[in-house]
Design a protein around this motif. Sequence first.
Motif, mmCIF file in Angstrom:
data_model
loop_
_atom_site.group_PDB
_atom_site.id
_atom_site.type_symbol
_atom_site.label_atom_id
_atom_site.label_comp_id
_atom_site.label_asym_id
_atom_site.label_seq_id
_atom_site.Cartn_x
_atom_site.Cartn_y
_atom_site.Cartn_z
ATOM 1 N N THR A 1 -30.067 -34.941 -14.487
ATOM 2 C CA THR A 1 -31.077 -36.044 -13.686
ATOM 3 C C THR A 1 -29.828 -36.746 -12.748
ATOM 4 O O THR A 1 -29.209 -37.399 -12.617
ATOM 5 N N SER B 1 -37.159 -32.558 -18.688
ATOM 6 C CA SER B 1 -36.072 -32.702 -17.616
ATOM 7 C C SER B 1 -35.100 -31.208 -17.542
ATOM 8 O O SER B 1 -34.437 -31.107 -18.453
ATOM 9 N N TRP C 1 -40.484 -40.970 -9.239
ATOM 10 C CA TRP C 1 -40.326 -42.659 -9.846
ATOM 11 C C TRP C 1 -41.315 -42.266 -10.760
ATOM 12 O O TRP C 1 -42.100 -41.908 -10.858
ATOM 13 N N GLN D 1 -39.103 -31.216 -13.378
ATOM 14 C CA GLN D 1 -39.748 -31.554 -14.703
ATOM 15 C C GLN D 1 -40.617 -31.909 -15.159
ATOM 16 O O GLN D 1 -41.703 -32.014 -14.135
ATOM 17 N N HIS E 1 -35.306 -41.227 -8.978
ATOM 18 C CA HIS E 1 -34.326 -40.007 -8.880
ATOM 19 C C HIS E 1 -34.739 -38.727 -9.157
ATOM 20 O O HIS E 1 -36.188 -38.153 -8.761
ATOM 21 N N SER E 2 -33.734 -37.585 -8.622
ATOM 22 C CA SER E 2 -34.522 -35.906 -8.320
ATOM 23 C C SER E 2 -34.261 -35.509 -10.121
ATOM 24 O O SER E 2 -33.114 -36.463 -10.858
ATOM 25 N N HIS E 3 -34.958 -34.165 -10.095
ATOM 26 C CA HIS E 3 -34.415 -32.892 -11.031
ATOM 27 C C HIS E 3 -34.016 -32.131 -10.894
ATOM 28 O O HIS E 3 -34.314 -31.488 -9.836
ATOM 29 N N THR E 4 -32.620 -31.701 -11.371
ATOM 30 C CA THR E 4 -32.571 -30.815 -10.089
ATOM 31 C C THR E 4 -33.313 -29.497 -10.268
ATOM 32 O O THR E 4 -33.330 -28.000 -9.425
ATOM 33 N N THR F 1 -39.141 -45.737 -14.236
ATOM 34 C CA THR F 1 -37.575 -45.747 -13.965
ATOM 35 C C THR F 1 -36.930 -46.374 -12.006
ATOM 36 O O THR F 1 -38.118 -46.649 -11.703
ATOM 37 N N TRP G 1 -29.591 -39.605 -10.120
ATOM 38 C CA TRP G 1 -30.278 -40.921 -10.097
ATOM 39 C C TRP G 1 -29.934 -41.506 -8.831
ATOM 40 O O TRP G 1 -28.963 -41.436 -7.814
#
Length: 131
Positions: free
Chosen positions: A114, A110, A95, A59, A53-56, A50, A116
């Motif tokens: 997301t 997720s 990542w 994940q 990134h992060s997930h609000t 990937t 990015w």
Amino acid sequence: MEIVRGRAPEGTPTQVRADTFTGTVWGDPVLPATDGTTIGSVTFTPGARTFWHSHTDGQLLVVTAGLGWVCTEGGAPEVVRAGDVVWVPPGEQHWHGGTTETIMTHLAVSLGPTVWADEVAQHDYLSREGS
Ligand code: MN
């Protein structure tokens, strides 16, 4: 209750993930997105990963095949293999991908959007080697 037999619903082709991935990455949607949760099976070919990134809302990754790397910003890539489970906390930059020599498939759950960022530079991707 709904039982998904192995992958996306019949007739759904495997997607090629390109825009926010390096290398060849395939994705099978496992269940349709509901209330901001996305559930998919993702296969990374050797060298593929990937972008950062992060997930609000975080994940969950469940590695289902192969051997890969996961990495948090500021850390070194860590090996994950089939059976391993990874929880990425909300907002943590990271990542995930295959190693240089192996594929890795994970189920990715997720939570929330997301976010990015930049591509993972080759130097950072390889930062485990020689360490
Ligand atoms: Mn992630």
